[in-house]
Structures are given as C-alpha cells and as structure tokens.
Design an enzyme around this catalytic site. Structure first.
Site, PDB file in Angstrom:
ATOM      1  N   TYR A  56       0.696  -1.330  -0.045  1.00 54.49           N
ATOM      2  CA  TYR A  56      -0.029  -0.021  -0.048  1.00 54.49           C
ATOM      3  C   TYR A  56       0.955   1.384   0.123  1.00 54.49           C
ATOM      4  O   TYR A  56       0.373   2.414  -0.475  1.00 54.49           O
ATOM      5  CB  TYR A  56      -1.148  -0.182   1.036  1.00 54.49           C
ATOM      6  CG  TYR A  56      -1.941  -1.138   0.886  1.00 54.49           C
ATOM      7  CD1 TYR A  56      -3.179  -0.854  -0.235  1.00 54.49           C
ATOM      8  CD2 TYR A  56      -2.111  -2.426   1.588  1.00 54.49           C
ATOM      9  CE1 TYR A  56      -4.028  -1.831  -0.476  1.00 54.49           C
ATOM     10  CE2 TYR A  56      -2.909  -3.557   1.272  1.00 54.49           C
ATOM     11  CZ  TYR A  56      -3.822  -2.994   0.257  1.00 54.49           C
ATOM     12  OH  TYR A  56      -4.867  -4.185  -0.036  1.00 54.49           O
ATOM     13  N   ASN A  92     -12.740   2.708  -5.205  1.00 54.57           N
ATOM     14  CA  ASN A  92     -11.365   2.826  -5.538  1.00 54.57           C
ATOM     15  C   ASN A  92     -10.604   3.713  -4.138  1.00 54.57           C
ATOM     16  O   ASN A  92     -11.369   4.446  -3.535  1.00 54.57           O
ATOM     17  CB  ASN A  92     -11.365   3.908  -6.478  1.00 54.57           C
ATOM     18  CG  ASN A  92     -11.813   3.293  -8.006  1.00 54.57           C
ATOM     19  OD1 ASN A  92     -11.906   2.126  -7.933  1.00 54.57           O
ATOM     20  ND2 ASN A  92     -11.868   4.238  -8.919  1.00 54.57           N
ATOM     21  N   ASP A  94      -7.862   5.228  -4.448  1.00 57.27           N
ATOM     22  CA  ASP A  94      -7.123   6.320  -4.726  1.00 57.27           C
ATOM     23  C   ASP A  94      -7.960   7.834  -4.529  1.00 57.27           C
ATOM     24  O   ASP A  94      -9.284   7.686  -4.310  1.00 57.27           O
ATOM     25  CB  ASP A  94      -6.853   6.452  -6.087  1.00 57.27           C
ATOM     26  CG  ASP A  94      -8.018   6.493  -7.389  1.00 57.27           C
ATOM     27  OD1 ASP A  94      -9.032   7.492  -7.126  1.00 57.27           O
ATOM     28  OD2 ASP A  94      -8.195   5.599  -8.068  1.00 57.27           O
ATOM     29  N   HIS A 109     -14.307   1.290   0.132  1.00 52.06           N
ATOM     30  CA  HIS A 109     -13.155   0.322   0.359  1.00 52.06           C
ATOM     31  C   HIS A 109     -12.229   0.857   1.311  1.00 52.06           C
ATOM     32  O   HIS A 109     -11.192   0.405   1.137  1.00 52.06           O
ATOM     33  CB  HIS A 109     -12.635  -0.329  -0.880  1.00 52.06           C
ATOM     34  CG  HIS A 109     -13.765  -1.459  -1.305  1.00 52.06           C
ATOM     35  ND1 HIS A 109     -13.785  -2.074  -2.730  1.00 52.06           N
ATOM     36  CD2 HIS A 109     -14.837  -1.907  -0.743  1.00 52.06           C
ATOM     37  CE1 HIS A 109     -14.780  -2.967  -2.820  1.00 52.06           C
ATOM     38  NE2 HIS A 109     -15.513  -2.792  -1.826  1.00 52.06           N
ATOM     39  N   THR A 176     -16.233  -1.007 -13.323  1.00 45.36           N
ATOM     40  CA  THR A 176     -16.277  -2.064 -12.616  1.00 45.36           C
ATOM     41  C   THR A 176     -16.663  -3.296 -13.157  1.00 45.36           C
ATOM     42  O   THR A 176     -17.374  -3.318 -13.941  1.00 45.36           O
ATOM     43  CB  THR A 176     -16.880  -1.639 -11.143  1.00 45.36           C
ATOM     44  OG1 THR A 176     -16.889  -2.826 -10.157  1.00 45.36           O
ATOM     45  CG2 THR A 176     -18.299  -1.487 -11.319  1.00 45.36           C
ATOM     46  N   SER A 177     -15.889  -4.476 -12.676  1.00 45.14           N
ATOM     47  CA  SER A 177     -16.003  -5.661 -13.498  1.00 45.14           C
ATOM     48  C   SER A 177     -17.238  -6.330 -12.667  1.00 45.14           C
ATOM     49  O   SER A 177     -17.661  -7.277 -13.352  1.00 45.14           O
ATOM     50  CB  SER A 177     -14.686  -6.807 -13.045  1.00 45.14           C
ATOM     51  OG  SER A 177     -14.517  -6.840 -11.616  1.00 45.14           O
ATOM     52  N   ASN A 201     -18.968   0.873 -19.111  1.00 41.99           N
ATOM     53  CA  ASN A 201     -17.574  -0.039 -18.988  1.00 41.99           C
ATOM     54  C   ASN A 201     -17.045  -0.269 -20.236  1.00 41.99           C
ATOM     55  O   ASN A 201     -17.486  -0.411 -21.311  1.00 41.99           O
ATOM     56  CB  ASN A 201     -17.986  -1.210 -18.212  1.00 41.99           C
ATOM     57  CG  ASN A 201     -16.942  -1.956 -17.423  1.00 41.99           C
ATOM     58  OD1 ASN A 201     -16.399  -1.136 -16.583  1.00 41.99           O
ATOM     59  ND2 ASN A 201     -16.679  -3.103 -17.772  1.00 41.99           N
ATOM     60  N   LEU A 202     -15.678  -0.683 -20.232  1.00 40.34           N
ATOM     61  CA  LEU A 202     -14.866  -0.836 -21.456  1.00 40.34           C
ATOM     62  C   LEU A 202     -15.427  -2.150 -22.190  1.00 40.34           C
ATOM     63  O   LEU A 202     -15.315  -2.190 -23.420  1.00 40.34           O
ATOM     64  CB  LEU A 202     -13.373  -1.118 -21.009  1.00 40.34           C
ATOM     65  CG  LEU A 202     -12.393  -1.248 -22.115  1.00 40.34           C
ATOM     66  CD1 LEU A 202     -12.266   0.430 -22.877  1.00 40.34           C
ATOM     67  CD2 LEU A 202     -11.068  -1.440 -21.572  1.00 40.34           C
ATOM     68  N   ALA A 219     -13.942   4.935 -20.247  1.00 38.34           N
ATOM     69  CA  ALA A 219     -14.465   5.969 -19.404  1.00 38.34           C
ATOM     70  C   ALA A 219     -14.501   7.218 -19.719  1.00 38.34           C
ATOM     71  O   ALA A 219     -15.226   8.422 -19.637  1.00 38.34           O
ATOM     72  CB  ALA A 219     -13.951   5.709 -18.035  1.00 38.34           C
TER      73      ALA A 219
HETATM   74  P1  OAD Z   1     -11.723  -4.556 -11.629  1.00 35.96           P
HETATM   75  O1  OAD Z   1      -9.994  -4.550 -12.146  1.00 35.96           O
HETATM   76  O2  OAD Z   1     -12.097  -5.808 -11.250  1.00 35.96           O
HETATM   77  O3  OAD Z   1     -12.647  -4.147 -12.922  1.00 35.96           O
HETATM   78  C1  OAD Z   1     -12.060  -3.207 -13.698  1.00 35.96           C
HETATM   79  C2  OAD Z   1     -12.971  -2.839 -14.839  1.00 35.96           C
HETATM   80  O4  OAD Z   1     -13.031  -1.682 -15.354  1.00 35.96           O
HETATM   81  C3  OAD Z   1     -13.096  -4.159 -15.784  1.00 35.96           C
HETATM   82  O5  OAD Z   1     -14.384  -4.234 -16.238  1.00 35.96           O
HETATM   83  C4  OAD Z   1     -12.539  -3.301 -16.936  1.00 35.96           C
HETATM   84  O6  OAD Z   1     -13.165  -3.754 -18.189  1.00 35.96           O
HETATM   85  C5  OAD Z   1     -12.794  -1.981 -16.943  1.00 35.96           C
HETATM   86  N1  OAD Z   1     -12.170  -1.002 -17.641  1.00 35.96           N
HETATM   87  C6  OAD Z   1     -10.774  -1.029 -17.776  1.00 35.96           C
HETATM   88  N2  OAD Z   1     -10.520   0.094 -18.093  1.00 35.96           N
HETATM   89  C7  OAD Z   1     -11.514   1.025 -18.433  1.00 35.96           C
HETATM   90  C8  OAD Z   1     -11.737   2.230 -19.198  1.00 35.96           C
HETATM   91  N3  OAD Z   1     -10.536   3.067 -19.663  1.00 35.96           N
HETATM   92  N4  OAD Z   1     -12.865   2.706 -19.230  1.00 35.96           N
HETATM   93  C9  OAD Z   1     -13.831   1.917 -18.776  1.00 35.96           C
HETATM   94  N5  OAD Z   1     -13.599   0.879 -18.057  1.00 35.96           N
HETATM   95  C10 OAD Z   1     -12.468   0.192 -17.912  1.00 35.96           C
HETATM   96  O7  OAD Z   1     -11.850  -3.538 -10.596  1.00 35.96           O
HETATM   97  P2  OAD Z   1     -12.942  -3.165  -9.728  1.00 35.96           P
HETATM   98  O8  OAD Z   1     -14.243  -3.611 -10.259  1.00 35.96           O
HETATM   99  O9  OAD Z   1     -13.114  -1.719  -9.274  1.00 35.96           O
HETATM  100  O10 OAD Z   1     -11.214  -4.184  -3.540  1.00 35.96           O
HETATM  101  O11 OAD Z   1     -12.493  -4.381  -8.473  1.00 35.96           O
HETATM  102  C11 OAD Z   1     -13.305  -4.272  -7.301  1.00 35.96           C
HETATM  103  C12 OAD Z   1     -12.636  -4.671  -6.241  1.00 35.96           C
HETATM  104  O12 OAD Z   1     -11.763  -5.641  -6.269  1.00 35.96           O
HETATM  105  C13 OAD Z   1     -11.657  -3.232  -5.737  1.00 35.96           C
HETATM  106  O13 OAD Z   1     -12.129  -2.227  -5.135  1.00 35.96           O
HETATM  107  C14 OAD Z   1     -10.654  -4.102  -4.784  1.00 35.96           C
HETATM  108  C15 OAD Z   1     -10.665  -5.502  -5.648  1.00 35.96           C
HETATM  109  O14 OAD Z   1     -10.348  -6.513  -4.871  1.00 35.96           O
HETATM  110  C16 OAD Z   1     -10.480  -4.247  -2.471  1.00 35.96           C
HETATM  111  O15 OAD Z   1      -9.239  -3.921  -2.557  1.00 35.96           O
HETATM  112  C17 OAD Z   1     -11.430  -4.183  -1.118  1.00 35.96           C
END
Ligand code: OAD
Length: 232
Positions: A56, A92, A94, A109, A176-177, A201-202, A219
């Site tokens: 971190y 996020n 950040d 988170h 978000t995925s 989403n992408l 995005a």
């Molecule tokens: P992920 O890495 O799981 O998913 C990111 C999503 O963003 C994916 O579906 C990508 O296709 C999409 N993506 C990537 N680039 C992009 C762009 N330029 N524009 C739009 N979409 C884009 O991240 P999160 O869903 O945020 O938790 O993950 C959820 C949680 O899992 C996080 O908060 C973290 C992690 O474990 C903790 O650390 C507690």
C-alpha cells in the site's frame, strides 16, 4: 431522462485506468502480480505486516504521479451542477475523484491517504509511507494499518449506501467488473427499488445482464458524454 432527480453512481478501478493506475483483474492487473490472500486480508496483515504495508505504500506513492482524467472531471462537474440528490460511491482507494473536485462522495473500500487504528478504529489522514507498528494519536496503541477494507471485512457506510439505492431514480455503474460483493449487487438492489440502471464499462462485466442499458467504451469518452446528456 427528464424524470430523474436522485442519482447514485458506483465507480471502480476502470475509471482511474486512463490516469495510469492499474485495475485489479485482467492482464497487467494488480491481482495478476499479487495474490489477494497475500496483501488484502486480515490474515495477511497478521502474518506479514511489512509486505502488506509495502504494497500500500507503493500504491500511495503512485498517486503523486497521476492526475484525474476526463471521466473524474465530468463527475465533478455533475456533482457541482446537479440540483437533485447525488451520491458517488467509489470502490477505489485512490483520491482522484476528490482531486477532480467531487464532494458528494464516499469511499466504501477505504482510502490510501488514510490510516486506520486496529485498536480504537480512529481514521487519520496519512499521506506518507506507513511503517508497521506506528502509534495511533487517539489511543496510543502501536496499531495503525492501511485504511483499506480487506476481503472478509465490512465495507464502509453500507447503511447509507443501501438507503441511497432504495431512494434513487437512476443508478450508474462505471468501470467495475462486478466481481466483488456487496458492490456487485447494487444494480440488483437498485432494480428492485425501481431505479433505471445504466452501465458504462470498457467491456461486458459480470453484472451486465442486470442493467437496463450498457454502453461499452473508455470511461474518458463515455462519462463526459453521459454527463452532458443528463445535465442538458
Ligand atoms: P476490476 O479490475 O475488477 O475491474 C475493472 C473494470 O474496469 C473491468 O471491467 C474493465 O473492463 C474496466 N475498464 C478498464 N479500463 C477501463 C476504461 N478505460 N474505461 C472504462 N472501463 C474500464 O476493478 P473493480 O471492479 O474496481 O477491492 O474491483 C472491485 C474491487 O476488487 C476493488 O475495489 C478491490 C478489488 O479487490 C479491494 O481492494 C477491497
């Protein structure tokens, strides 16, 4: 969307990808280089605090190298100009939403720029590297840890989020995925309470089937276009 007054927005790592911060899943993702169990669980912190703190610390330092992108700026504009109710819930850790100027924001988170006392649960601003065993200014315990919600822990402000979802007209999920609950279930909750649901989403995500509408793309393009549309 003339009938929309109350909006809840959920953001994930995809909104910060174009600022240069790695997402979690997929090629080059943070969870490709690290095992979640090694850096993001209470057990990992107990077993190897130095490793968890270093992970971190590096991510906190990386914030200094990046800036908000057009998607963060568009949401900050919406935050400033939307007369109705708005809540931006980010997964996020950040600080790019607030650096863009958003204030109707909560970090479910946790935050990289904050430390949490494992003893008294005080949360303090912490912009610097955080050595294991740093003392809490409130209770004195040598128990400050990264203010990150680890797997197995309860995200922040769930009651407030659920209330907002129950009362919103529009739920928008960005970058978000849909792999991690409870955030992955927000679309179903919003649906249940009668909100319209939109995904930006992408690529198709785990939750795409639940949304009334899914728009695929970067995005930095989709979010400013949608904000323009909703403010019109
Ligand atoms: P992920 O890495 O799981 O998913 C990111 C999503 O963003 C994916 O579906 C990508 O296709 C999409 N993506 C990537 N680039 C992009 C762009 N330029 N524009 C739009 N979409 C884009 O991240 P999160 O869903 O945020 O938790 O993950 C959820 C949680 O899992 C996080 O908060 C973290 C992690 O474990 C903790 O650390 C507690």
């Amino acid at each position: 969307m003339n009938d929309v007054r109350t909006i809840v927005i959920l953001t994930g790592a995809g909104i910060s990808a174009e600022s240069g911060l790695a997402t979690f899943r997929g090629p080059g993702g943070l969870w490709e280089g690290h095992r979640v169990e090694d850096v993001c669980t209470p057990e990992a912190l107990a077993r190897d605090p130095a490793l968890v703190h270093r992970f971190y610390d590096l991510r906190r330092a990386a914030l200094r190298e990046v800036a908000p992108n057009a998607a963060h700026l568009a949401l900050a504009r919406l935050d400033a100009d939307w007369a109705g109710e708005l809540l931006i819930v980010t997964q996020n850790v950040d600080d790019l939403h607030e650096r863009a100027g958003a204030s109707r924001l909560l970090h479910m988170h946790g935050e990289l720029t904050s430390a949490l006392c494992a003893g008294c649960e005080a949360r303090v601003r912490w912009p610097d590297p955080l050595p294991p065993g740093a003392a809490c200014a409130s209770c004195g315990a040598p128990a400050l840890r990264p203010d990150i919600v680890f797997f197995g822990e309860m995200p922040y402000e769930m009651e407030r989020i659920e209330r907002a979802l129950a009362g919103c007209d529009l739920f928008v999920s960005i970058g978000t995925s849909g792999a991690v609950y409870p955030a992955a279930g927000f679309v179903q909750l919003a649906n249940h309470y009668g909100a319209r649901t939109l995904e930006l989403n992408l690529e198709p995500s785990g939750g795409s089937g639940w949304f009334d509408e899914s728009r695929m793309g970067a995005a930095s393009v989709l979010v400013p276009a949608w904000v323009e549309e909703i403010l019109r």
